[in-house]
Design an enzyme around this catalytic site. Structure first.
Site, short mmCIF file in Angstrom:
data_model
loop_
_atom_site.label_atom_id
_atom_site.label_comp_id
_atom_site.label_asym_id
_atom_site.label_seq_id
_atom_site.Cartn_x
_atom_site.Cartn_y
_atom_site.Cartn_z
CD GLU A 59 40.93 44.01 22.04
OE1 GLU A 59 41.36 44.89 22.83
OE2 GLU A 59 40.31 43.02 22.42
CG LEU A 72 34.57 55.82 20.12
CD1 LEU A 72 33.50 55.31 21.07
CD2 LEU A 72 34.73 54.85 18.95
N GLY A 73 35.80 59.90 20.82
CA GLY A 73 37.00 60.45 21.43
C GLY A 73 38.29 59.81 20.95
CE1 TYR A 74 42.35 59.52 25.25
CE2 TYR A 74 40.06 58.87 25.43
CZ TYR A 74 41.23 59.30 26.01
OH TYR A 74 41.27 59.53 27.37
CE1 TYR A 94 45.02 44.30 26.30
CE2 TYR A 94 44.14 45.67 24.53
CZ TYR A 94 43.94 44.78 25.57
OH TYR A 94 42.67 44.35 25.86
CG ASP A 128 44.41 45.79 29.48
OD1 ASP A 128 44.58 44.87 30.32
OD2 ASP A 128 43.29 46.08 29.03
CB CYS A 169 40.42 41.66 39.28
SG CYS A 169 41.83 42.00 40.37
CB THR A 208 44.22 61.99 28.59
OG1 THR A 208 43.32 61.12 27.89
CG2 THR A 208 45.12 61.15 29.48
#
Length: 345
Positions: A39, A82-84, A122, A140, A194, A301
């Site tokens: 997650e 992977l970033g962040y 979340y 989310d 969706c 971002t």
């Protein structure tokens, strides 16, 4: 929001999920460490990109105790690309808290899970429902999109009060004994059917007969979102400095963007060649050969970097920089993609 419309969700989604669920490595079991790791990795990151990182991370650090005790440089290296990167820092901090305060056992109560570093509503909801069968929604962007279209919600889903209202409404319809599957079915529907940006696969949706947006031929109007602010731009001049087969790196500050990771030395602004060579001298190095000048960009971002990179052989070595071999760069030092892309050519 039409809360009564949500009552049909378990009946519609659980059977659909059994046959439609993707075969993903973190769904093999419901071990809390595995679900938690997946997650965290999946935040802001595509599933296909996460798969090899997930496998490599667990191979190197198979238990929470291994993660807690690992050198942080190893954790950074496993996360490289992977970033962040704050996710990796908080992941290890949470593992250390689990070892110190929970005897190395992942907590089973929602409040204790939510209190761990890097875990928000979340992620706490996802872990609590998937691993411990609690009726704790994981809401989310994917789930908000599903509910917004199902109910043709005119409220802006970016508002915290709207997110809380959706969470509360979903909690009331959670099916006892199938909480984990229900959470994952909502995730799966938002991720595979969706879809955002006017591209949903409505004909394949198990909710189409009850979806107000679909029945009213108005799917593209939902969800209602705030207008996003544009990214600011920053110009940087990077230096790939080579001496005796080694490349110069320096460590970024401990807070802010890409905190604590390694970088090529740089200055703000876009420098022309004469100014760039003087900047190299200011770093304490003497340029002897200009190999190339290249320009690339990288989007975060909230900011976009426009970078000019000078590849240079230098004679003098500055002790304020760290000089590493190609092998060390591959195996030991975590270099973010923004910088590593200049090594790919």
């Amino acid at each position: 929001m039409e809360k009564n419309r949500l009552k049909i969700l378990p009946q519609r989604l659980l059977g659909w999920y059994e046959t439609a669920a993707r075969d993903l490595p973190w769904r093999v079991d419901r071990v809390p460490y595995h679900v938690w790791l997946s997650e965290i990795m999946l935040q802001q990151t595509r599933v296909e990109a996460v798969k090899p990182y997930y496998a490599r991370f667990l191979a190197a650090l198979p238990t929470i105790q291994d993660l807690a005790n690992a050198p942080y440089e190893q954790v950074q290296k496993l996360w490289e690309g992977l970033g962040y990167y704050s996710r990796a820092r908080n992941l290890q901090k949470a593992a250390q808290v689990i070892c110190q305060e929970h005897n190395g056992v992942f907590p089973t109560e929602y409040e204790s899970i939510r209190a761990l570093p890097g875990i928000g509503d979340y992620t706490a909801g996802a872990i609590s429902s998937i691993c411990f069968e609690m009726p704790t929604p994981a809401v989310d962007g994917n789930v908000l999109r599903v509910i917004s279209r199902l109910c043709a919600m005119r409220e802006c889903v970016d508002e915290p009060k709207v997110k809380r209202a959706v969470t509360d409404a979903l909690r009331a319809v959670y099916p006892e004994g199938s909480c984990g599957s229900f959470t994952q079915s909502l995730m799966e529907l938002g991720a595979t059917v969706c879809l955002p940006n006017g591209a949903p696969k409505c004909e394949a949706c198990p909710l189409k007969d009850d979806c107000r947006a679909y029945l009213e031929h108005n799917v593209a109007s939902f969800p209602v979102r705030k207008t996003k602010k544009g990214r600011r731009e920053e110009e940087l001049t990077l230096f790939l400095l080579y001496c005796d087969g080694k490349l110069a790196l320096r460590k970024r500050p401990g807070s802010g963007l890409l905190a604590g990771l390694w970088e090529f030395p740089y200055v703000l602004g876009t420098l022309q060649t004469d100014s760039a060579l003087q900047a190299v001298r200011d770093f304490g190095c003497e340029p002897v050969n200009l190999r190339s000048v290249r320009e690339k960009g990288h989007v975060f971002t909230h900011v976009e970097w426009k970078m000019r990179a000078y590849d240079l052989d230098v004679r003098a070595i500055d002790d304020d920089l760290v000089w590493v071999t190609k092998k060390q760069l591959q195996e030991e030092y975590a270099l973010p993609t923004a910088f590593r892309q200049f090594l790919a050519e």
